[in-house]
Design an enzyme around this catalytic site. Structure first.
Site, PDB file in Angstrom:
ATOM      1  N   GLY A   1       0.772  -1.233   0.000  1.00 41.84           N
ATOM      2  CA  GLY A   1       0.000   0.000   0.000  1.00 41.84           C
ATOM      3  C   GLY A   1       0.809   1.293   0.000  1.00 41.84           C
ATOM      4  O   GLY A   1       0.390   2.290  -0.568  1.00 41.84           O
TER       5      GLY A   1
ATOM      6  N   GLU B   1       4.428   4.360   5.779  1.00 42.06           N
ATOM      7  CA  GLU B   1       3.170   3.598   5.686  1.00 42.06           C
ATOM      8  C   GLU B   1       2.113   4.430   4.965  1.00 42.06           C
ATOM      9  O   GLU B   1       2.173   5.667   4.962  1.00 42.06           O
ATOM     10  CB  GLU B   1       2.652   3.254   7.088  1.00 42.06           C
ATOM     11  CG  GLU B   1       2.949   1.846   7.533  1.00 42.06           C
ATOM     12  CD  GLU B   1       2.194   0.766   6.762  1.00 42.06           C
ATOM     13  OE1 GLU B   1       1.751   1.007   5.623  1.00 42.06           O
ATOM     14  OE2 GLU B   1       2.045  -0.331   7.305  1.00 42.06           O
ATOM     15  N   ASP B   2       1.154   3.759   4.379  1.00 46.71           N
ATOM     16  CA  ASP B   2       0.041   4.480   3.754  1.00 46.71           C
ATOM     17  C   ASP B   2      -1.026   4.822   4.783  1.00 46.71           C
ATOM     18  O   ASP B   2      -1.581   5.921   4.763  1.00 46.71           O
ATOM     19  CB  ASP B   2      -0.556   3.702   2.578  1.00 46.71           C
ATOM     20  CG  ASP B   2      -0.940   2.280   2.943  1.00 46.71           C
ATOM     21  OD1 ASP B   2      -0.409   1.752   3.942  1.00 46.71           O
ATOM     22  OD2 ASP B   2      -1.773   1.682   2.242  1.00 46.71           O
TER      23      ASP B   2
ATOM     24  N   ASP C   1      -4.332   2.015  11.108  1.00 45.62           N
ATOM     25  CA  ASP C   1      -5.711   1.727  11.488  1.00 45.62           C
ATOM     26  C   ASP C   1      -5.683   1.287  12.959  1.00 45.62           C
ATOM     27  O   ASP C   1      -5.641   2.135  13.859  1.00 45.62           O
ATOM     28  CB  ASP C   1      -6.224   0.635  10.530  1.00 45.62           C
ATOM     29  CG  ASP C   1      -7.718   0.412  10.621  1.00 45.62           C
ATOM     30  OD1 ASP C   1      -8.316   0.809  11.612  1.00 45.62           O
ATOM     31  OD2 ASP C   1      -8.283  -0.182   9.693  1.00 45.62           O
TER      32      ASP C   1
HETATM   33  C1  PRP Z   1      -2.872  -1.821   5.426  1.00 44.23           C
HETATM   34  C2  PRP Z   1      -1.863  -0.696   5.558  1.00 44.23           C
HETATM   35  C3  PRP Z   1      -1.116  -1.014   6.820  1.00 44.23           C
HETATM   36  C4  PRP Z   1      -2.129  -1.784   7.644  1.00 44.23           C
HETATM   37  C5  PRP Z   1      -2.641  -0.890   8.737  1.00 44.23           C
HETATM   38  O1  PRP Z   1      -2.272  -2.866   4.754  1.00 44.23           O
HETATM   39  O2  PRP Z   1      -0.996  -0.652   4.455  1.00 44.23           O
HETATM   40  O3  PRP Z   1       0.018  -1.803   6.577  1.00 44.23           O
HETATM   41  O4  PRP Z   1      -3.197  -2.157   6.770  1.00 44.23           O
HETATM   42  O5  PRP Z   1      -3.576  -1.550   9.550  1.00 44.23           O
HETATM   43  P1  PRP Z   1      -3.409  -1.726  11.124  1.00 44.23           P
HETATM   44  O6  PRP Z   1      -2.998  -0.399  11.687  1.00 44.23           O
HETATM   45  O7  PRP Z   1      -4.799  -2.134  11.566  1.00 44.23           O
HETATM   46  O8  PRP Z   1      -2.412  -2.793  11.384  1.00 44.23           O
HETATM   47  P2  PRP Z   1      -3.032  -4.051   3.983  1.00 44.23           P
HETATM   48  O9  PRP Z   1      -3.056  -5.257   4.857  1.00 44.23           O
HETATM   49  O10 PRP Z   1      -4.350  -3.572   3.441  1.00 44.23           O
HETATM   50  O11 PRP Z   1      -2.044  -4.402   2.796  1.00 44.23           O
HETATM   51  P3  PRP Z   1      -1.344  -3.528   1.660  1.00 44.23           P
HETATM   52  O12 PRP Z   1      -0.164  -2.826   2.290  1.00 44.23           O
HETATM   53  O13 PRP Z   1      -0.929  -4.532   0.645  1.00 44.23           O
HETATM   54  O14 PRP Z   1      -2.330  -2.529   1.107  1.00 44.23           O
END
Ligand code: PRP
Length: 179
Positions: free
Chosen positions: A43, A98-99, A102
Site C-alpha cells: 500500500g 506507511e500508507d 488503522d
Molecule cells: C494496510 C496498511 C497497513 C495496515 C494498517 O495494509 O498498508 O500496513 O493495513 O492496519 P493496522 O494499523 O490495523 O495494522 P493491507 O493489509 O491492506 O495491505 P497492503 O499494504 O498490501 O495494502
C-alpha cells in the site's frame, strides 16, 4: 452499484501535503549518512515514491511486506513478514513509510521487529491516520492526514486488490465493502 461514495482527497491536496512532509523530514536529516526509507508493501509504495522525491538530501530505499488483512476489510490482528528487508539497518537512520494506520497492530509489530536490529534511529511517517480505530499505541512522527473511520482506497490503498492506481483518495460505500 457504484462502490465509490465520495472523493476524500484530490491529487492536488495529496501532492501539497506530501511536499510539506518531505520538507519536514528534510529538516530532520542528520547529514552524516543517508536516510533509509523503508516502505511497507504494497500500500505505501505510491506514497513512498512521491515522498522520497520531496526530501532534500540523501535517501536510500528498502522494502518490507507484511500481511494482516488479506482481501478482507477487517484486520485479523495477526501480522506476518512476507518479504524482509534486503539490507541490514544496524546503525542506520530509518524512516518507516506507511500508507495508513488503522488499529496500529502492523506498525507495533514492525517497530518491535526493526528496533531489534539496532538502527541508530527509527521514525514513522504515515500518509493517513485513522485515529478513532487505534487499538495499540504507536509513536507516529509524521502524519499526512487524520481521517475518519471510512473505507479509503486509491493512491496505493486497495479494496480486494483494486483501486491502488487511482490518483485520488476515495471513500467506498460501507454497503459495498464486505467484511
Ligand atoms: C494496510 C496498511 C497497513 C495496515 C494498517 O495494509 O498498508 O500496513 O493495513 O492496519 P493496522 O494499523 O490495523 O495494522 P493491507 O493489509 O491492506 O495491505 P497492503 O499494504 O498490501 O495494502
Amino acid at each position: 452499484m457504484d462502490e465509490v461514495e465520495r472523493v476524500l482527497l484530490r491529487r492536488e491536496a495529496i501532492a501539497k501535503r506530501v511536499q510539506e512532509l518531505g520538507a519536514e523530514i528534510s529538516e530532520s536529516l542528520s547529514g552524516d549518512q543517508p536516510l533509509l526509507a523503508v516502505s511497507i508493501l504494497r500500500g505505501a509504495v505510491i506514497f513512498a515514491a512521491d515522498l522520497v522525491r520531496e526530501i532534500q538530501g540523501m535517501v536510500e530505499m528498502d522494502f518490507m511486506a507484511v500481511s494482516s488483512y488479506g482481501d478482507s476489510s477487517v484486520s485479523s490482528g495477526a501480522v506476518r513478514v512476507l518479504k524482509d528487508l534486503d539490507e541490514s539497518i544496524e546503525g542506520r537512520d530509518v524512516l518507516i513509510v506507511e500508507d495508513i494506520i488503522d488499529t496500529g497492530r502492523t506498525l507495533k509489530f514492525l517497530l518491535q521487529n526493526l528496533k531489534a536490529r539496532k538502527p541508530r534511529s527509527i521514525q514513522i511517517c504515515t500518509l493517513l491516520d485513522k485515529v478513532d480505530r487505534r487499538e495499540v499505541e504507536v509513536p507516529v512522527d509524521y502524519v499526512g492526514f487524520r481521517i475518519p473511520d471510512a473505507f479509503v482506497v486509491g493512491y496505493g490503498l486497495h479494496y480486494a486488490g483494486r483501486y491502488r492506481n487511482h490518483p485520488e483518495l476515495l471513500v467506498l460505500r460501507a454497503e459495498a465493502v464486505t467484511p
